[in-house]
Design an enzyme around this catalytic site. Structure first.
Site, PDB file in Angstrom:
ATOM      1  N   ASP A   1       4.635 -23.890 -14.867  1.00 14.92           N
ATOM      2  CA  ASP A   1       3.633 -22.877 -14.496  1.00 14.92           C
ATOM      3  C   ASP A   1       3.613 -22.738 -12.971  1.00 14.92           C
ATOM      4  O   ASP A   1       4.621 -22.415 -12.375  1.00 14.92           O
ATOM      5  CB  ASP A   1       2.288 -23.290 -15.102  1.00 14.92           C
ATOM      6  CG  ASP A   1       1.264 -22.185 -15.095  1.00 14.92           C
ATOM      7  OD1 ASP A   1       1.408 -21.242 -14.315  1.00 14.92           O
ATOM      8  OD2 ASP A   1       0.280 -22.276 -15.852  1.00 14.92           O
TER       9      ASP A   1
ATOM     10  N   ASN B   1      -0.736 -12.014 -11.954  1.00  9.24           N
ATOM     11  CA  ASN B   1      -0.773 -13.447 -12.217  1.00  9.24           C
ATOM     12  C   ASN B   1      -0.542 -14.180 -10.889  1.00  9.24           C
ATOM     13  O   ASN B   1      -1.011 -13.745  -9.846  1.00  9.24           O
ATOM     14  CB  ASN B   1       0.286 -13.782 -13.285  1.00  9.24           C
ATOM     15  CG  ASN B   1      -0.002 -15.062 -14.023  1.00  9.24           C
ATOM     16  OD1 ASN B   1      -1.153 -15.331 -14.367  1.00  9.24           O
ATOM     17  ND2 ASN B   1       1.004 -15.876 -14.261  1.00  9.24           N
TER      18      ASN B   1
ATOM     19  N   ARG C   1      -1.413  -7.252 -16.115  1.00  8.90           N
ATOM     20  CA  ARG C   1      -2.322  -7.729 -15.081  1.00  8.90           C
ATOM     21  C   ARG C   1      -1.542  -8.626 -14.125  1.00  8.90           C
ATOM     22  O   ARG C   1      -0.463  -9.113 -14.457  1.00  8.90           O
ATOM     23  CB  ARG C   1      -3.496  -8.525 -15.673  1.00  8.90           C
ATOM     24  CG  ARG C   1      -3.100  -9.863 -16.282  1.00  8.90           C
ATOM     25  CD  ARG C   1      -4.289 -10.821 -16.325  1.00  8.90           C
ATOM     26  NE  ARG C   1      -4.030 -12.013 -17.127  1.00  8.90           N
ATOM     27  CZ  ARG C   1      -3.412 -13.116 -16.686  1.00  8.90           C
ATOM     28  NH1 ARG C   1      -2.935 -13.156 -15.449  1.00  8.90           N
ATOM     29  NH2 ARG C   1      -3.230 -14.150 -17.464  1.00  8.90           N
TER      30      ARG C   1
ATOM     31  N   GLU D   1      -6.671 -21.318 -11.797  1.00 10.61           N
ATOM     32  CA  GLU D   1      -5.291 -21.060 -11.344  1.00 10.61           C
ATOM     33  C   GLU D   1      -5.218 -20.896  -9.829  1.00 10.61           C
ATOM     34  O   GLU D   1      -6.236 -20.802  -9.149  1.00 10.61           O
ATOM     35  CB  GLU D   1      -4.795 -19.738 -11.968  1.00 10.61           C
ATOM     36  CG  GLU D   1      -4.146 -19.890 -13.327  1.00 10.61           C
ATOM     37  CD  GLU D   1      -2.715 -20.386 -13.219  1.00 10.61           C
ATOM     38  OE1 GLU D   1      -2.265 -20.707 -12.110  1.00 10.61           O
ATOM     39  OE2 GLU D   1      -2.049 -20.465 -14.267  1.00 10.61           O
TER      40      GLU D   1
ATOM     41  N   ASN E   1       5.176 -16.614 -12.491  1.00 14.25           N
ATOM     42  CA  ASN E   1       4.336 -17.749 -12.125  1.00 14.25           C
ATOM     43  C   ASN E   1       4.693 -18.326 -10.762  1.00 14.25           C
ATOM     44  O   ASN E   1       4.729 -17.613  -9.773  1.00 14.25           O
ATOM     45  CB  ASN E   1       4.355 -18.783 -13.256  1.00 14.25           C
ATOM     46  CG  ASN E   1       3.092 -18.701 -14.093  1.00 14.25           C
ATOM     47  OD1 ASN E   1       1.991 -18.603 -13.544  1.00 14.25           O
ATOM     48  ND2 ASN E   1       3.216 -18.732 -15.404  1.00 14.25           N
TER      49      ASN E   1
HETATM   50 CA    CA Z   1       0.054 -19.569 -13.818  1.00 13.01          CA
END
Ligand code: CA
Length: 299
Positions: free
Chosen positions: A205, A106, A104, A21, A154
């Site tokens: 995303d 991101n 958590r 990511e 995101n």
């Molecule tokens: Ca992501």
């Protein structure tokens, strides 16, 4: 909706990242940096020398940015921290969610003023509606809550004129634009600019913006990265990726003309993994348009 331009991504670096990511192009060091959120790792990769290294940070690492003063800033499970990639030393800055142990961090990114924005989600993602938040870490190391009550925080991007911020809360299936004030960091006037059809195209995303103000969005479970026009809401181009879970993308390389794409292998069935052995790797494509240099953290 059908894109007019169809492109194909090729393998850049084979990795077994569980949840690759947050790719960052470090223009000074001419390297790509990404996180493996569930593999607790920061990956550093020089695409010219094909030199790769990884640092285990011992906990979930949601995203990172390059610091102007050297090293990296991380959004860890335990909060914001700096990392010296030479020594591996981690120094905590601030923990925005010490009261929310089941969340958590991101995705995250720096704004035009060098503040580091990063959001959170519930570890139990399926039941996490409204449990995440988007925060902003200032150069003074103070943390501000920017958008409460999100689900899976995101993609982030800012326009070249530094007046608009784009944001993705994935399950909402849309990109929301905000008026953005560089001096204060305030955001206002949210409006939906892109709606991603559910089921057909997967979840929006991570994303990045190009020199023409268009958004490149990784479609989780969609198997592609798409170029979207935030002014009209239309899909303009599509990059096919040989894995079902591309996660994010960033322009890099000497000319900022190479789009690097991260991907995930987490929670894929054995059948799926057999069908897409490159899941977790980094891919690349040169779509014929350039990106903008990434902002660095000023703190
Ligand atoms: Ca992501």
């Amino acid at each position: 909706m059908k894109a007019e331009t169809i492109l194909t991504a090729e393998l850049e670096y084979e990795s077994q990242s569980l949840l690759g990511e947050g790719p960052v192009w470090d223009a000074r060091a001419r390297r790509l940096i990404w996180v493996d959120i569930e593999g607790f790792a920061v990956h550093l990769y020089d695409p010219v020398a094909r030199d790769h290294g990884a640092i285990n940070v011992g906990q979930f690492v949601g995203s990172l940015a390059v610091r102007k003063s050297g090293g990296l800033v991380l959004a860890l499970k335990s909060g914001f921290a700096t990392l010296d990639p030479e020594t591996g030393e981690i120094t905590p800055i601030a923990d925005a969610e010490s009261h929310l142990p089941d969340n958590r961090f991101n995705d995250g990114k720096c704004d035009p003023a060098g503040r580091f924005w990063a959001g959170t989600l519930a570890l139990d993602e399926d039941n996490g509606a409204g449990k995440g938040n988007l925060y902003c870490l200032g150069a003074d190391h103070r943390v501000e809550l920017k958008i409460p009550g999100v689900w899976i925080s995101n993609g982030l991007a800012w326009t070249e004129d530094e007046r608009t911020m784009y944001y993705i809360d994935s399950p909402a299936q849309k990109v929301v634009a905000y008026d953005y004030d560089k001096a204060s960091g305030e955001i206002a006037n949210p409006r939906t600019v892109i709606t991603v059809p559910a089921s057909e195209m997967g979840y929006p995303d991570g994303m990045t913006i190009d020199e023409e103000g268009m958004l490149w969005i990784a479609h989780w479970d969609g198997g592609h990265v798409c170029r979207w026009n935030p002014r009209t809401g239309e899909e303009m181009a599509e990059i096919k990726v040989p894995v079902s879970r591309p996660t994010s993308c960033v322009f890099g390389g000497e000319d900022f003309g190479t789009l690097y794409i991260t991907s995930a292998r987490t929670r894929l069935s054995a059948e799926k993994l057999a069908a897409e052995p490159l899941a977790g790797s980094v891919f690349k494509c040169r779509p014929g348009v350039r990106g903008l240099p990434m902002r660095e953290f000023a703190g």
